[in-house]
Design a protein around this motif. Structure first.
Motif, PDB file in Angstrom:
ATOM      1  N   GLY A 109       0.790  -1.225   0.000  1.00  0.00           N
ATOM      2  CA  GLY A 109       0.000   0.000   0.000  1.00  0.00           C
ATOM      3  C   GLY A 109       0.818   1.268   0.000  1.00  0.00           C
ATOM      4  O   GLY A 109       2.031   1.272   0.223  1.00  0.00           O
ATOM      5  N   GLU A 110       0.101   2.382  -0.236  1.00  0.00           N
ATOM      6  CA  GLU A 110       0.756   3.678  -0.318  1.00  0.00           C
ATOM      7  C   GLU A 110       1.400   4.103   0.992  1.00  0.00           C
ATOM      8  O   GLU A 110       2.426   4.790   1.011  1.00  0.00           O
ATOM      9  N   PHE A 111       0.823   3.696   2.131  1.00  0.00           N
ATOM     10  CA  PHE A 111       1.382   4.147   3.395  1.00  0.00           C
ATOM     11  C   PHE A 111       2.704   3.457   3.709  1.00  0.00           C
ATOM     12  O   PHE A 111       3.486   3.945   4.528  1.00  0.00           O
ATOM     13  N   SER A 112       2.973   2.337   3.048  1.00  0.00           N
ATOM     14  CA  SER A 112       4.278   1.695   3.228  1.00  0.00           C
ATOM     15  C   SER A 112       5.408   2.627   2.806  1.00  0.00           C
ATOM     16  O   SER A 112       6.499   2.606   3.381  1.00  0.00           O
ATOM     17  N   PHE A 113       5.124   3.479   1.806  1.00  0.00           N
ATOM     18  CA  PHE A 113       6.161   4.373   1.310  1.00  0.00           C
ATOM     19  C   PHE A 113       6.346   5.594   2.205  1.00  0.00           C
ATOM     20  O   PHE A 113       7.412   6.192   2.246  1.00  0.00           O
ATOM     21  N   VAL A 114       5.303   5.943   2.957  1.00  0.00           N
ATOM     22  CA  VAL A 114       5.462   6.968   3.990  1.00  0.00           C
ATOM     23  C   VAL A 114       6.345   6.418   5.107  1.00  0.00           C
ATOM     24  O   VAL A 114       7.258   7.088   5.596  1.00  0.00           O
ATOM     25  N   LEU A 115       6.087   5.169   5.515  1.00  0.00           N
ATOM     26  CA  LEU A 115       6.916   4.531   6.541  1.00  0.00           C
ATOM     27  C   LEU A 115       8.345   4.355   6.048  1.00  0.00           C
ATOM     28  O   LEU A 115       9.312   4.514   6.811  1.00  0.00           O
ATOM     29  N   ALA A 116       8.495   4.014   4.757  1.00  0.00           N
ATOM     30  CA  ALA A 116       9.835   3.833   4.195  1.00  0.00           C
ATOM     31  C   ALA A 116      10.627   5.135   4.251  1.00  0.00           C
ATOM     32  O   ALA A 116      11.826   5.147   4.554  1.00  0.00           O
ATOM     33  N   THR A 117       9.959   6.244   3.966  1.00  0.00           N
ATOM     34  CA  THR A 117      10.623   7.549   4.037  1.00  0.00           C
ATOM     35  C   THR A 117      11.114   7.825   5.456  1.00  0.00           C
ATOM     36  O   THR A 117      12.248   8.268   5.667  1.00  0.00           O
ATOM     37  N   THR A 118      10.249   7.539   6.443  1.00  0.00           N
ATOM     38  CA  THR A 118      10.621   7.760   7.841  1.00  0.00           C
ATOM     39  C   THR A 118      11.775   6.855   8.246  1.00  0.00           C
ATOM     40  O   THR A 118      12.742   7.298   8.882  1.00  0.00           O
ATOM     41  N   GLY A 119      11.677   5.575   7.892  1.00  0.00           N
ATOM     42  CA  GLY A 119      12.696   4.608   8.297  1.00  0.00           C
ATOM     43  C   GLY A 119      14.050   4.856   7.678  1.00  0.00           C
ATOM     44  O   GLY A 119      15.087   4.794   8.358  1.00  0.00           O
ATOM     45  N   THR A 120      14.065   5.144   6.370  1.00  0.00           N
ATOM     46  CA  THR A 120      15.345   5.372   5.696  1.00  0.00           C
ATOM     47  C   THR A 120      16.029   6.640   6.207  1.00  0.00           C
ATOM     48  O   THR A 120      17.254   6.723   6.241  1.00  0.00           O
ATOM     49  N   GLY A 127      13.786   2.610  -3.858  1.00  0.00           N
ATOM     50  CA  GLY A 127      12.555   1.847  -4.028  1.00  0.00           C
ATOM     51  C   GLY A 127      12.628   0.964  -5.245  1.00  0.00           C
ATOM     52  O   GLY A 127      13.402   1.162  -6.150  1.00  0.00           O
ATOM     53  N   ALA A 128      11.792  -0.039  -5.265  1.00  0.00           N
ATOM     54  CA  ALA A 128      11.765  -0.979  -6.383  1.00  0.00           C
ATOM     55  C   ALA A 128      10.984  -0.409  -7.536  1.00  0.00           C
ATOM     56  O   ALA A 128       9.888  -0.828  -7.859  1.00  0.00           O
ATOM     57  N   GLY A 129      11.585   0.587  -8.191  1.00  0.00           N
ATOM     58  CA  GLY A 129      10.973   1.096  -9.420  1.00  0.00           C
ATOM     59  C   GLY A 129      10.051   2.269  -9.248  1.00  0.00           C
ATOM     60  O   GLY A 129       9.434   2.698 -10.190  1.00  0.00           O
ATOM     61  N   CYS A 130       9.921   2.827  -8.030  1.00  0.00           N
ATOM     62  CA  CYS A 130       9.069   3.977  -7.845  1.00  0.00           C
ATOM     63  C   CYS A 130       9.919   5.223  -7.669  1.00  0.00           C
ATOM     64  O   CYS A 130      10.795   5.251  -6.824  1.00  0.00           O
ATOM     65  N   SER A 131       9.662   6.231  -8.464  1.00  0.00           N
ATOM     66  CA  SER A 131      10.421   7.459  -8.338  1.00  0.00           C
ATOM     67  C   SER A 131      10.029   8.213  -7.088  1.00  0.00           C
ATOM     68  O   SER A 131      10.784   9.030  -6.592  1.00  0.00           O
ATOM     69  N   SER A 132       8.861   7.972  -6.548  1.00  0.00           N
ATOM     70  CA  SER A 132       8.457   8.560  -5.286  1.00  0.00           C
ATOM     71  C   SER A 132       8.436   7.479  -4.237  1.00  0.00           C
ATOM     72  O   SER A 132       8.153   6.339  -4.499  1.00  0.00           O
ATOM     73  N   ARG A 133       8.692   7.882  -2.991  1.00  0.00           N
ATOM     74  CA  ARG A 133       8.659   6.895  -1.911  1.00  0.00           C
ATOM     75  C   ARG A 133       7.281   6.848  -1.262  1.00  0.00           C
ATOM     76  O   ARG A 133       7.116   6.275  -0.201  1.00  0.00           O
ATOM     77  N   ARG A 134       6.295   7.428  -1.916  1.00  0.00           N
ATOM     78  CA  ARG A 134       4.992   7.508  -1.285  1.00  0.00           C
ATOM     79  C   ARG A 134       3.956   6.595  -1.916  1.00  0.00           C
ATOM     80  O   ARG A 134       2.982   6.240  -1.275  1.00  0.00           O
ATOM     81  N   ARG A 135       4.073   6.281  -3.168  1.00  0.00           N
ATOM     82  CA  ARG A 135       3.000   5.550  -3.821  1.00  0.00           C
ATOM     83  C   ARG A 135       3.521   4.344  -4.560  1.00  0.00           C
ATOM     84  O   ARG A 135       4.564   4.362  -5.182  1.00  0.00           O
ATOM     85  N   CYS A 136       2.786   3.281  -4.496  1.00  0.00           N
ATOM     86  CA  CYS A 136       3.066   2.133  -5.339  1.00  0.00           C
ATOM     87  C   CYS A 136       1.885   1.182  -5.219  1.00  0.00           C
ATOM     88  O   CYS A 136       0.978   1.394  -4.446  1.00  0.00           O
ATOM     89  N   CYS A 137       1.896   0.126  -5.992  1.00  0.00           N
ATOM     90  CA  CYS A 137       0.807  -0.836  -5.892  1.00  0.00           C
ATOM     91  C   CYS A 137       1.343  -2.209  -6.181  1.00  0.00           C
ATOM     92  O   CYS A 137       2.411  -2.362  -6.729  1.00  0.00           O
TER      93      CYS A 137
END
Length: 392
Positions: free
Chosen positions: A358-369, A382-392
């Protein structure tokens, strides 16, 4: 549609503030907004002609129009604002379709099913990484990231199929609600994994604050909102009614976000507020055009933020990681739903619906990294996402 123009300043954001005094043409944000709407309409039309669900069309159109391909839409702030509004309105309409009584009937799916799914996914993911030699903090961090699924995508798919109120829809919603609640604990856990944070007392205080906000919202659903809706409805003004409904949605989501609970859950609770009045159906009719418009922007934004260069250059790694994550989540969720007492016929679609990240995983990823943690010990990329906020 003219009634919805009051939302344009929200999407324009800083673009309006930074605009020069003299214009020689349309403002930049308007061109980007026009492209966003035009691409969404074209994607919906092509999906209809090809007999595909619109979500697929929006995702593909986002990839084609994004910075990694044609580069038609590049305003990340506009994309982010539109997609956030889309998620809120989607969950708001879902909340309107429910009621506190109906929500209480799926309490077991929320706390037992959701607890099993999140807990077992974190344990399984972290355990597999520990066996692979990844450090414990990074392993648990990665387990938290892959445990979450996209509420917006799952509920839109169920809505397209008319299965929101079916067994799979009810179990999926219960699991997703628990995931949104679990995000609060994960946000507090990540600094502790990184060797920082305020300890157990800080966790308890934050959880108590979040619980208090949610309790207030639920009390307001019974005592405060129905009289307000009665007063507004007596004006017989559709404009005032729409403004009040949108204000309730955004206000409740903002309030819960300040307590550390996700915007999506806050918007869902706002929908519950409105559903407890006798004007829920009218609110649904007023908000539905907005929900369709902005949820399309959300799914388009997922494709817009895909980094095609990274994907092509690391195709094997990306596909391998995606397959492993999907396989793990399908297996764990299937087992969780079966332990809940549901049939295989229900467990299997729920497992596949929630197999994405989900999208919130990338919010957590931003905080963790930012605190020094990394996904599976491989760094912050990220695995292919230019933003760390959204993916599916």
């Amino acid at each position: 549609m003219s009634r919805f123009l009051f939302l344009l300043p929200l999407l324009a954001g800083s673009a309006l503030a930074a605009a020069p005094e003299v214009h020689t043409g349309p403002p930049a944000f308007l061109l980007q907004l026009t492209l966003l709407l035009g691409v969404s309409a074209l994607a919906a039309y092509l999906s209809f002609r090809l007999r595909l669900i619109p979500i697929i069309g929006f995702l593909v159109a986002g990839v084609v129009a994004g910075p990694g391909a044609l580069g038609l839409i590049r305003d990340q702030e506009l994309i982010s604002a539109a997609s956030e509004v889309g998620v809120m309105l989607l969950l708001f309409t879902i909340g309107i379709e429910f009621s506190l009584e109906r929500l209480s009937r799926i309490a077991r799916q929320i706390f037992v099913g959701g607890g099993l799914q999140v807990g077992l996914t974190v344990l399984a993911g972290a355990g597999a990484l520990l066996l692979a030699g990844v450090g414990a903090p990074d392993a648990v961090f990665t387990g938290c990231l892959i445990a979450l699924s996209s509420t917006a995508i799952v509920m839109r798919l169920l809505g397209e199929r008319g299965e929101t109120n079916g067994p799979a829809g009810q179990v999926s919603l219960g699991i997703l609600i628990f995931q949104d609640l679990a995000v609060v604990l994960m946000v507090l856990l990540i600094p502790m994994l990184a060797g920082q944070g305020g300890g157990a007392l800080g966790v308890l205080v934050a959880l108590a604050k979040a619980g208090g906000i949610i309790a207030f919202v639920l009390i307001a659903a019974r005592r405060i909102v129905p009289p307000i809706m009665e007063v507004v409805a007596r004006t017989c003004s559709s404009e005032i009614f729409l403004l009040t409904v949108v204000a309730l949605c955004f206000g409740t989501a903002s309030l819960t976000a300040m307590a550390g609970v996700s915007l999506a859950l806050g918007a869902f609770l706002a929908g519950l507020l409105v559903s407890e009045s006798r004007y829920g159906a009218q609110a649904m009719g007023e908000i539905l055009p907005l929900q369709i418009l902005f949820s399309a922007a959300f799914f388009l934004s997922v494709g817009l933020q895909l980094n095609l260069g990274f994907l092509v250059g690391h195709l094997g790694v990306v596909l391998g990681a995606a397959l492993l994550i999907v396989a793990l989540k399908v297996l764990v969720t299937f087992v969780s739903v079966r332990l809940l007492g549901e049939s295989t016929r229900t467990a299997l679609p729920v497992a596949f619906l929630t197999a994405q990240v989900g999208e919130f995983s990338f919010v957590l990823a931003t905080t963790g990294t930012a605190l020094g943690l990394s996904f599976a010990g491989m760094g912050a990329q990220g695995a292919g996402c230019s933003s760390r906020r959204r993916c599916c």
